[in-house]
Write a protein that holds these residues in place. Structure first.
Motif, mmCIF file in Angstrom:
data_model
loop_
_atom_site.group_PDB
_atom_site.id
_atom_site.type_symbol
_atom_site.label_atom_id
_atom_site.label_comp_id
_atom_site.label_asym_id
_atom_site.label_seq_id
_atom_site.Cartn_x
_atom_site.Cartn_y
_atom_site.Cartn_z
ATOM 1 N N CYS A 11 36.756 55.980 33.858
ATOM 2 C CA CYS A 11 36.761 54.983 35.115
ATOM 3 C C CYS A 11 37.267 53.716 33.889
ATOM 4 C CB CYS A 11 35.156 54.073 34.839
ATOM 5 S SG CYS A 11 34.272 55.699 36.191
ATOM 6 N N THR A 12 38.053 53.096 34.702
ATOM 7 C CA THR A 12 38.311 51.419 34.248
ATOM 8 C C THR A 12 37.754 50.263 34.866
ATOM 9 O OG1 THR A 12 40.656 52.810 34.532
ATOM 10 C CG2 THR A 12 40.944 50.866 33.788
ATOM 11 N N THR A 13 37.452 49.578 33.853
ATOM 12 C CA THR A 13 36.526 48.586 33.824
ATOM 13 C C THR A 13 37.197 47.282 33.617
ATOM 14 O OG1 THR A 13 34.153 49.393 33.543
ATOM 15 C CG2 THR A 13 34.875 47.198 33.273
ATOM 16 N N VAL A 14 36.959 46.179 35.236
ATOM 17 C CA VAL A 14 37.845 45.085 34.838
ATOM 18 C C VAL A 14 36.954 44.022 34.792
ATOM 19 C CG1 VAL A 14 39.339 43.533 35.885
ATOM 20 C CG2 VAL A 14 40.310 45.794 36.202
ATOM 21 N N SER A 15 37.248 42.734 33.999
ATOM 22 C CA SER A 15 36.221 42.126 33.923
ATOM 23 C C SER A 15 37.062 40.430 34.104
ATOM 24 C CB SER A 15 36.005 41.509 33.085
ATOM 25 O OG SER A 15 34.911 43.117 32.634
ATOM 26 N N LEU A 16 37.250 39.796 35.018
ATOM 27 C CA LEU A 16 37.667 38.656 35.675
ATOM 28 C C LEU A 16 36.954 37.374 35.054
ATOM 29 C CD1 LEU A 16 38.416 39.972 39.107
ATOM 30 C CD2 LEU A 16 39.580 39.799 37.737
ATOM 31 N N VAL A 17 36.801 36.682 34.695
ATOM 32 C CA VAL A 17 36.140 35.169 33.979
ATOM 33 C C VAL A 17 37.228 34.120 34.375
ATOM 34 C CG1 VAL A 17 35.285 33.575 32.867
ATOM 35 C CG2 VAL A 17 35.703 36.805 32.384
ATOM 36 N N PRO A 18 36.628 33.058 34.956
ATOM 37 C CA PRO A 18 37.586 31.717 35.667
ATOM 38 C C PRO A 18 37.964 30.655 34.386
ATOM 39 C CG PRO A 18 35.719 31.810 36.564
ATOM 40 C CD PRO A 18 35.320 33.367 35.386
ATOM 41 N N LEU A 19 38.847 30.699 34.462
ATOM 42 C CA LEU A 19 38.979 29.952 32.925
ATOM 43 C C LEU A 19 39.378 27.914 33.490
ATOM 44 C CD1 LEU A 19 43.763 31.185 32.985
ATOM 45 C CD2 LEU A 19 40.876 31.432 31.655
ATOM 46 N N ARG A 20 38.655 27.355 32.669
ATOM 47 C CA ARG A 20 37.816 26.573 32.738
ATOM 48 C C ARG A 20 38.486 25.920 32.883
ATOM 49 N NH1 ARG A 20 33.481 24.696 28.256
ATOM 50 N NH2 ARG A 20 32.438 26.115 29.180
ATOM 51 N N ASP A 21 39.613 25.718 31.880
ATOM 52 C CA ASP A 21 40.748 23.936 32.592
ATOM 53 C C ASP A 21 41.863 24.446 32.906
ATOM 54 O OD1 ASP A 21 39.030 22.382 30.655
ATOM 55 O OD2 ASP A 21 40.565 23.393 28.499
ATOM 56 N N ALA A 22 42.043 25.329 33.883
ATOM 57 C CA ALA A 22 43.218 26.018 34.439
ATOM 58 C C ALA A 22 43.358 25.312 35.645
ATOM 59 C CB ALA A 22 43.789 26.974 34.003
ATOM 60 N N PRO A 23 44.214 25.351 36.670
ATOM 61 C CA PRO A 23 44.653 24.658 37.809
ATOM 62 C C PRO A 23 43.608 25.980 39.119
ATOM 63 C CG PRO A 23 46.656 25.007 37.181
ATOM 64 C CD PRO A 23 45.578 25.489 36.423
ATOM 65 N N ARG A 24 42.917 25.132 39.981
ATOM 66 C CA ARG A 24 42.141 26.049 40.548
ATOM 67 C C ARG A 24 42.552 27.537 41.022
ATOM 68 N NH1 ARG A 24 39.439 23.460 45.826
ATOM 69 N NH2 ARG A 24 38.510 21.849 44.182
ATOM 70 N N GLY A 25 41.707 28.290 40.582
ATOM 71 C CA GLY A 25 41.823 29.904 41.406
ATOM 72 C C GLY A 25 42.894 30.837 40.513
ATOM 73 N N ARG A 26 42.848 30.321 39.154
ATOM 74 C CA ARG A 26 43.065 30.949 37.935
ATOM 75 C C ARG A 26 42.202 32.070 37.563
ATOM 76 N NH1 ARG A 26 48.485 29.506 36.043
ATOM 77 N NH2 ARG A 26 48.080 31.555 34.673
ATOM 78 N N MET A 27 42.037 33.102 36.669
ATOM 79 C CA MET A 27 41.344 33.872 36.883
ATOM 80 C C MET A 27 42.071 34.324 35.106
ATOM 81 S SD MET A 27 38.741 33.307 39.073
ATOM 82 C CE MET A 27 37.695 34.946 38.518
ATOM 83 N N ALA A 28 40.918 34.913 34.679
ATOM 84 C CA ALA A 28 41.006 35.120 33.265
ATOM 85 C C ALA A 28 41.111 37.214 33.635
ATOM 86 C CB ALA A 28 41.194 35.294 32.125
ATOM 87 N N PHE A 29 41.433 38.194 33.409
ATOM 88 C CA PHE A 29 40.918 39.232 33.328
ATOM 89 C C PHE A 29 41.298 40.403 31.910
ATOM 90 C CE2 PHE A 29 45.369 40.006 34.918
ATOM 91 C CZ PHE A 29 45.665 41.681 33.927
ATOM 92 N N ALA A 30 40.158 41.139 32.141
ATOM 93 C CA ALA A 30 40.140 41.950 30.404
ATOM 94 C C ALA A 30 40.296 43.244 31.499
ATOM 95 C CB ALA A 30 39.498 41.388 29.161
ATOM 96 N N THR A 31 40.658 44.867 30.926
ATOM 97 C CA THR A 31 40.738 46.241 30.890
ATOM 98 C C THR A 31 39.792 46.950 30.386
ATOM 99 O OG1 THR A 31 42.546 46.807 30.966
ATOM 100 C CG2 THR A 31 42.181 45.552 33.060
#
Length: 646
Positions: free
Chosen positions: A620-640
């Protein structure tokens, strides 16, 4: 038969009853008249107590009474007349004191008499009349003169190595010990080399360089000069090797030494002593050195049948192709690494290029201290590495840190067709042998075989200096040298086996890329040590995709890389070249499971562990998406994260 007399005694002369010093009788005025009353520094000083004031008699002479009538040689009366005869003075007496001043030479006496004459006054002279004491004193003086002359003659240079006295000295020290027929069994040890150089140090003050006539000392003496003054004259009578003058039985070499004869022999001894200590070897370990092992009077190198028929290759094989290459440092007079610009040295080194077990150590002497670069860890460093991972490699880097980079740069540019020889006839013979041509034919200016030998020699040097250069971080010059080393090794397309380590180096990902750039294209056997680089699964997959497709046997050490997981190992094994039949992985202190670690020493074992792992669940591959607080709208940080789902 009359006893023989030394050269010094003949030059000084001998005493006789008529003339104690054997000289013509003085007429009263010495040859050096007018030099004053000072003591002649060339004559031994006679103290006032030399005769313990025994047998002294005093007489007074007056110039108004006529001729004094004394004639003397040195301080001994030789004849008398006038006043001296009337006063009963006898030839053989010694003039001891004039006007209260002790006299030591003919000049002293003459000066005192002249002074009294100019002042027109009487003069008082003390004579020693004890003839036994006078003769004893004369004998001592003559012995002192003979000794002084002997010492003077001993300081004069010999006319050449065939000087009679020089040959006598050689025979006293070097006596034939017995024949050792095979040259590969004539390996000299450090104690025997110390004997040769120690004796040379004591006697070389009378030797001169045959070309420049410079006075020799051990500090400047090279092998050409040692061969001229010691090796050839000492072995001339028996036509033997110098080894046969210092050893009674055969000695098998532990190391084969390659060196330029123009380098200082004292540096050679320093290097061998340091090499013994570094490898914890016994004092009697043998080093094969051609200057001492070959019989210089009958030396013939028949290259028509190839290098395997030479004493050099047989000695190298006897040493199991363990080679010590001495490289001189850069000085005002030459260098660095002159050995690699000498054709004979390169020819000897080329003999081991096709030997998989060949090991070469590089050595030099800098500021009087020997520096040695080894291909791998020494035994002591291996023991340290077992006790504490990384400690052995750290010790190696510290030991080699001062080794000159200038030497490294020089040896990476070796070009045999530009190398030099002492005997011009050797140039064509050696190059023809390398090119595979009849040595009687002219050597080709260039050919494919030259290119092959040049590239292979450079790669051999680069692999020995690998950690010396790769372990350091520096300016653009160091980075350029590191890239050059990778190119040099990769260009050795004839190489089928390699063993490289970047273990515990800083900037591990960068060093791994350099290593991948280094691998020659036709490898069949590859051993890589990537311990402690802090690499992960992605770098491991890059390694698998970069390995040469010709690879058949692969050993990989991945210890102390905690970011490597079971997934990374599975992906790596799936991408290794298809011809790999034998593979071993060392996975201690990584993030893989115990099952993988236990079965990783063989290819079938690790494949079995991967298969068993796959049967126990799905990947299995687990992907975590976290919104970036100070980034422009729609930007996300992810980790696998990859894991098994059971």
């Amino acid at each position: 038969m009359r006893p023989s007399r030394s050269a010094a005694e003949l030059l000084v002369g001998s005493a006789s009853a008529g003339s104690l010093l054997g000289r013509p009788t003085s007429t009263g005025r010495p040859p050096s008249a007018g030099s004053g009353r000072g003591v002649d520094a060339r004559r031994p000083y006679r103290s006032k107590t030399a005769f313990q004031l025994k047998g002294l008699t005093k007489h007074e002479f007056g110039h108004a009474l006529g001729d004094i009538g004394l004639r003397w040689e040195d301080t001994i009366v030789t004849s008398v007349d006038g006043q001296a005869k009337l006063k009963g003075i006898r030839p053989g007496w010694k003039i001891y004191m004039v006007d209260g001043q002790a006299v030591n030479s003919s000049e002293d006496i003459w000066g005192a008499f002249q002074e009294a004459k100019w002042q027109w006054r009487n003069i008082v002279v003390w004579f020693v009349t004890d003839m036994m004491a006078i003769r004893a004193e004369a004998a001592r003086a003559r012995a002192a003169k003979i000794q002084a002359e002997t010492e003077r003659l001993a300081r004069l240079p010999f006319e050449g190595p065939q000087d009679t006295r020089h040959l006598e000295q050689l025979k006293e020290e070097f006596k034939f010990q017995g024949w050792v027929e095979k040259p590969e069994h004539r390996a000299i040890n450090v104690a025997q080399l110390r004997q040769v150089l120690g004796w040379s140090s004591q006697h070389c003050h009378r030797w001169r360089d045959p070309r420049t006539r410079v006075r020799l000392s051990l500090d400047i003496m090279n092998m050409y000069q040692l061969n001229y003054w010691v090796t050839k004259p000492a072995t001339q009578e028996k036509q033997c090797a110098l080894f046969e003058m210092v050893a009674k039985e055969k000695q098998t070499p532990s190391w084969y030494v390659v060196q330029w004869w123009g380098e200082k022999v004292a540096n050679l001894l320093t290097t061998l002593e340091a090499h013994l200590s570094l490898h914890s070897a016994a004092e009697h370990s043998g080093f094969w050195i051609g200057a001492f092992a070959n019989r210089q009077h009958t030396l013939q190198s028949n290259l028509a049948e190839g290098y395997r028929g030479t004493s050099y290759w047989r000695a190298m094989a006897a040493a199991r192709f363990h080679i010590l290459l001495y490289l001189d440092p850069k000085t005002d007079h030459g260098g660095p690494a002159t050995s690699t610009s000498r054709l004979w040295c390169n020819f000897e080194l080329s003999m081991c290029l096709d030997e998989p077990s060949a090991t070469i150590d590089l050595a030099t002497v800098q500021s009087g201290k020997a520096m040695v670069v080894t291909r791998g860890l020494t035994q002591d460093e291996q023991d340290s590495e077992k006790r504490s991972p990384g400690a052995g490699y750290k010790a190696k880097e510290q030991r080699e840190r001062a080794f000159s980079i200038e030497i490294v740069e020089k040896i990476l540019a070796v070009t045999i067709q530009k190398a030099e020889v002492t005997e011009t006839s050797d140039y064509g013979r050696i190059l023809c042998s390398i090119a595979g041509r009849d040595p009687s034919l002219p050597a080709p200016e260039d050919c494919e075989q030259y290119t092959k030998v040049n590239k292979r020699l450079r790669a051999m040097f680069a692999l020995t200096c690998w950690r010396r250069v790769m372990a350091i971080s520096g300016d653009d010059n160091i980075k350029d040298l590191q890239l050059k080393m990778t190119d040099v090794v990769r260009n050795d397309v004839w190489r089928e086996a390699i063993d490289l380590s970047v273990a515990f180096m800083a900037a591990g990902a960068e060093k791994l890329l350099l290593l991948l750039r280094t691998l020659p294209p036709n490898l069949k056997d590859c051993v890589l040590d990537l311990c402690g680089l802090n690499i992960g699964d992605d770098q491991l997959l890059t390694l698998a995709n970069t390995l040469p497709t010709s690879l058949e046997d692969f050993q990989l050490n991945l210890q102390s890389n905690p970011d490597i997981s079971n997934v990374g190992i599975a992906n790596f094994v799936s991408q290794v070249p298809p011809k790999v039949r034998r593979q071993g992985l060392d996975l201690k202190n990584t993030g893989v499971s115990k099952e993988f670690q236990d079965k990783a020493d063989t290819l079938d074992g690790i494949k079995s562990a991967i298969y068993e792992e796959s049967q126990r669940g799905n990947m299995c591959t687990t992907v975590s998406l976290v919104p970036l607080r100070d980034a422009p709208r729609g930007r996300m940080a992810f980790a696998t994260e990859k894991s098994k789902c059971y």
